[in-house]
Design an enzyme around this catalytic site. Structure first.
Site, mmCIF file in Angstrom:
data_model
loop_
_atom_site.group_PDB
_atom_site.id
_atom_site.type_symbol
_atom_site.label_atom_id
_atom_site.label_comp_id
_atom_site.label_asym_id
_atom_site.label_seq_id
_atom_site.Cartn_x
_atom_site.Cartn_y
_atom_site.Cartn_z
ATOM 1 C CG HIS A 63 -28.508 30.742 -50.375
ATOM 2 N ND1 HIS A 63 -29.091 29.772 -51.157
ATOM 3 C CD2 HIS A 63 -27.308 31.010 -50.949
ATOM 4 C CE1 HIS A 63 -28.284 29.468 -52.156
ATOM 5 N NE2 HIS A 63 -27.191 30.201 -52.053
ATOM 6 C CE1 TYR A 93 -27.683 24.896 -46.200
ATOM 7 C CE2 TYR A 93 -25.757 26.078 -45.404
ATOM 8 C CZ TYR A 93 -26.415 25.393 -46.410
ATOM 9 O OH TYR A 93 -25.802 25.207 -47.620
ATOM 10 C CE LYS A 95 -21.968 22.765 -51.300
ATOM 11 N NZ LYS A 95 -21.462 24.070 -50.842
ATOM 12 C CG HIS A 115 -27.766 29.405 -59.008
ATOM 13 N ND1 HIS A 115 -27.428 30.304 -59.986
ATOM 14 C CD2 HIS A 115 -27.296 29.937 -57.854
ATOM 15 C CE1 HIS A 115 -26.768 31.317 -59.451
ATOM 16 N NE2 HIS A 115 -26.673 31.111 -58.159
ATOM 17 C CG ASN A 116 -33.657 25.606 -56.828
ATOM 18 O OD1 ASN A 116 -33.077 24.959 -57.688
ATOM 19 N ND2 ASN A 116 -33.872 25.138 -55.612
ATOM 20 C CG ASP A 133 -18.837 25.385 -54.017
ATOM 21 O OD1 ASP A 133 -18.328 26.368 -53.448
ATOM 22 O OD2 ASP A 133 -20.065 25.242 -54.144
ATOM 23 C CD GLU A 175 -25.182 36.499 -54.267
ATOM 24 O OE1 GLU A 175 -25.617 35.780 -55.193
ATOM 25 O OE2 GLU A 175 -25.695 36.531 -53.135
ATOM 26 N N GLY A 199 -23.545 19.255 -49.297
ATOM 27 C CA GLY A 199 -24.931 19.456 -49.692
ATOM 28 C C GLY A 199 -25.368 20.897 -49.611
ATOM 29 C CB SER A 205 -32.986 25.283 -52.245
ATOM 30 O OG SER A 205 -33.757 26.266 -52.911
#
Length: 721
Positions: A47, A50, A89, A93-94, A115, A310, A527, A530
């Site tokens: 996450h 990358y 952007k 948030h899957n 963001d 978080e 971008g 996920s």
């Protein structure tokens, strides 16, 4: 309080592979503390790092004369002229949304809004792309209701209009829903703020809400597959407060006017850890934090918890010290925390202190830009054979149309977007429902158009063509409202990258996306990736969602009209009748065979330019995608409340999904002029019907518009609400 011992089980629970832990030992020359292990875990997961996708992301076109800021910052920025820029952007948030639908979706919206305003922009529009399992699955109804309520609950309270999006259903999402949130904002080009820290000894300031234990380990959870322990992950889901976020935005934008901000970063995935590391790494500096100074809403929080929390609605800023009092006064006015929690340092260290004890002392650059990077093995996906004549089904045209519009995939989504505020701020020029959304650029004659697109069935069958098609459909949706496409953001949702066949989907899709954004002059400026969207080894359909932004310049008119009785229906582009991987095959015949439709990018560009250049003749327009000519013509008729007569009768012509095509309505006395213009541009254009009466006629089959509209407007809610 004594920290837990570092055991193989603890390492595994932090999502670190044995070789990654060995690399940590090599980097720091000793066993990490528990807090340090948590920091490495957060920064080295998919996450944040990358690590499986970085190699391929570098191949994407990200620059152009209109691009002010490409990937690497909180959001991308594109120049729209006159000192204005659009900041946008899309992000996923899957995993949180599957575990806790309302809060997962709500905080996804909150994160993407931060963001945008972290860059100095005021948000003006949002969209969301949602993917769920089959409607009959026992979790789908709960997920749909929770996610839609969460998106609306946060966005409505914050006060940003939702102008578009998409909702799809497929059994491949039974174990993993997708919630991809998009936001865009406006900023003056001389008031853009970035995240790279600068200057040694500068105060590091914590802004916003207090820190709690919600979301601890969220980034690591979002980088793993699900199994039967999913319910245990509920505490890793963040809890959002849109009213606090609204105050945070106003305070942040006001603070930026004072000149006090050197750099600023929102706290998203991995919270304080990721924001501090990214600011330091981009500026070539180290960071020291004193955690006892962090505003906390819970007692006895450990260093580990504070670094990995978080909790939402928080920011981190590097401040000009001489303006501390002025900056603090702004946040106190908005009843938000303002606390100096550390400073920038010259050494490449991430030094974490708590009550006088060193809890972490790590080389900062090794946490971010020097994190592990993998070249995962991949297998090229072999495209399925094209359908033969014997494979092509036939169906009564109206029966086929009814089957499509009674499916929640293609039924009207009023139930969804009526729960969203689509007109707040007063600048919405086109609401959700048909094609791209649009907002006016306040105080100007310019307009911005937005769309979100992907056809996952295509991507699974043929990742390269499917990747191209996602971009091409976004391009068409912008052209169809008269907007010039400017740039894109991608949200790349895939399964487990450690499986070569999944990595092959990813590589192929990025190849197609890269070719398309290059050919269509729509560089990718931001971008999100996920991965590990799998449950018990079952992966989602590859879903590389493309968000795109277009501009209707001052002096230009958008194409926002409706068809009227007597208008001629014209089809732009060439019709072959491609039914492979089509909506008709999937919804009516329960088939997913054949190749995805081929995308010719030169033709896409030519036909899109033809639409934009001839907007004066066009009264209404839509692109042709899922469901082909039949569904596109019905949607134009349904939106206008007028019947339509289509001359074609064969199944491939009516339901084929050939690309680079549009349907346009124009006055009878202007059709010839449009034909002449098409001939001069080398664009295929044919009359395929007319708008008239109150029935929908295709070949020898017909139904009343009222009957079909009733099906179209009620089927979604009946299936999943």
């Amino acid at each position: 309080m004594q920290e837990p011992a570092i055991t193989p089980e603890v390492i595994e629970n932090h999502g670190l592979k044995p070789d990654e832990y060995d690399l940590i030992l090599e980097i720091i020359g000793r066993e990490p503390t528990f807090t340090e292990l948590g920091i490495f875990s957060a920064m080295w997961n998919e996450h944040c790092s990358y690590k499986s996708s970085k190699k391929w992301l570098r191949t994407l076109p990200t620059s152009g004369p209109q691009v002010i800021c490409g990937p690497g910052e909180n959001a991308g920025i594109v120049d729209i002229g006159d000192g204005d820029a659009v900041v946008f952007k899309m992000e996923s948030h899957n995993h949180p949304s599957y575990i806790e639908p309302y809060q997962g979706a709500a905080t996804g919206v909150g994160g993407i809004l931060r963001d945008v305003f972290t860059m100095g922009a005021r948000p003006i529009a949002s969209m969301n792309s949602l993917s769920f399992g089959e409607p009959a699955h026992h979790k789908t109804r709960q997920l749909v209701n929770g996610v839609v309520e969460g998106v609306g609950g946060y966005g409505n309270c914050f006060g940003v209009p939702c102008v578009g999006g998409e909702v799809r259903f497929h059994p491949a999402y039974n174990g993993n829903c997708l919630v991809n949130a998009f936001a865009a904002g406006l900023v003056k080009t001389d008031m853009i703020f970035y995240s790279a820290a600068s200057g040694v000894g500068m105060p590091v300031v914590y802004l916003g809400a207090k820190t709690g234990r919600d979301g601890v380990g969220g980034a690591t959870m979002a980088s793993a597959e699900f199994d039967d322990t999913i319910e245990e992950k509920r505490p890793t889901v963040q809890v959002g407060d849109p009213f606090t976020e609204k105050r945070l935005m106003e305070a942040t934008l006001e603070l930026m006017q004072t000149g006090a901000v050197i750099s600023i970063q929102d706290m998203g995935a991995a919270g304080l850890t990721c924001s501090a590391v990214e600011m330091g790494d981009k500026g070539g500096l180290g960071v020291r934090l004193d955690l006892e100074k962090v505003p906390q809403r819970e007692e006895n929080m450990t260093a580990y918890e504070m670094m990995l929390s978080e909790s939402q609605e928080r920011m981190l800023m590097v401040l000009k010290p001489e303006l501390e009092a002025e900056a603090k006064a702004v946040f106190e006015k908005w009843d938000l925390d303002f606390a100096i929690v550390g400073e920038t340092i010259a050494e490449d260290r991430f030094l974490i202190m708590h009550n006088g004890e060193v809890k972490a002392d790590l080389p900062l650059s090794k946490l971010s830009s020097s994190a592990p990077e993998y070249d995962r093995p991949w297998i090229e996906v072999e495209a399925p054979a094209a359908l033969t004549d014997a494979d092509v089904p036939t169906i009564d045209p109206i029966d086929g149309l009814k089957a499509l519009i009674s499916s929640p995939n293609y039924a009207g989504k009023q139930w969804v977007y009526e729960q969203y505020d689509t007109t707040v701020m007063g600048d919405t020029a086109r609401r959700p429902g048909l094609g791209g959304g649009m907002v006016r650029v306040h105080g100007t004659d310019k307009k911005l158009a937005f769309t979100s697109d992907v056809t996952p069935r295509y991507v699974k069958a043929n990742p390269v063509e499917g990747g191209k098609q996602a971009v091409a459909e976004a391009y068409r949706n912008l052209c169809a409202v008269g907007a010039k496409p400017l740039a894109t953001t991608d949200n790349l949702n895939f399964g487990n990258p450690e499986k070569p066949e999944i990595m092959g989907q990813f590589v192929g899709a990025l190849k197609g996306i890269g070719e398309a954004v290059s050919a269509l002059d729509m560089p990718i400026v931001s971008g999100n990736v996920s991965l590990y969207n799998e449950t018990d080894g079952q992966a989602i359909l590859p879903t590389p969602t493309i968000g795109a932004v277009g501009l209707v310049a001052a002096g230009e008119e958008p194409i926002l009209g409706e068809a009227r009785d007597g208008h001629v229906l014209l089809l732009v582009g060439e019709t072959i009748g491609h039914l492979g991987q089509s909506a008709l095959l999937h919804e009516v015949f329960n088939r997913e065979d054949g190749d995805a439709p081929a995308v010719d990018l030169e033709i896409e560009k030519r036909n899109g330019e033809f639409i934009r250049n001839n907007r004066d003749f066009i009264k209404a327009c839509t692109d042709i995608s899922d469901g082909g000519l039949a569904l596109a013509a019905f949607e134009l008729a349904e939106a206008a409340g007028v019947g339509v007569q289509i001359d074609a009768s064969d199944t491939p012509t009516l339901f084929g999904e050939d690309q680079a095509r549009y349907l346009v309505a124009c006055n009878f006395d202007q059709a010839e002029a449009l034909m002449i213009a098409a001939g001069q541009a080398g664009v295929p254009l044919e009359t395929v019907g007319k708008f008239t009466g109150d029935t929908v006629k295709m070949g020898g089959s017909e139904a009343t518009l009222e009957e079909l509209s009733q099906i179209f407007r009620t089927s979604f809610a009946e299936a999943v609400a």
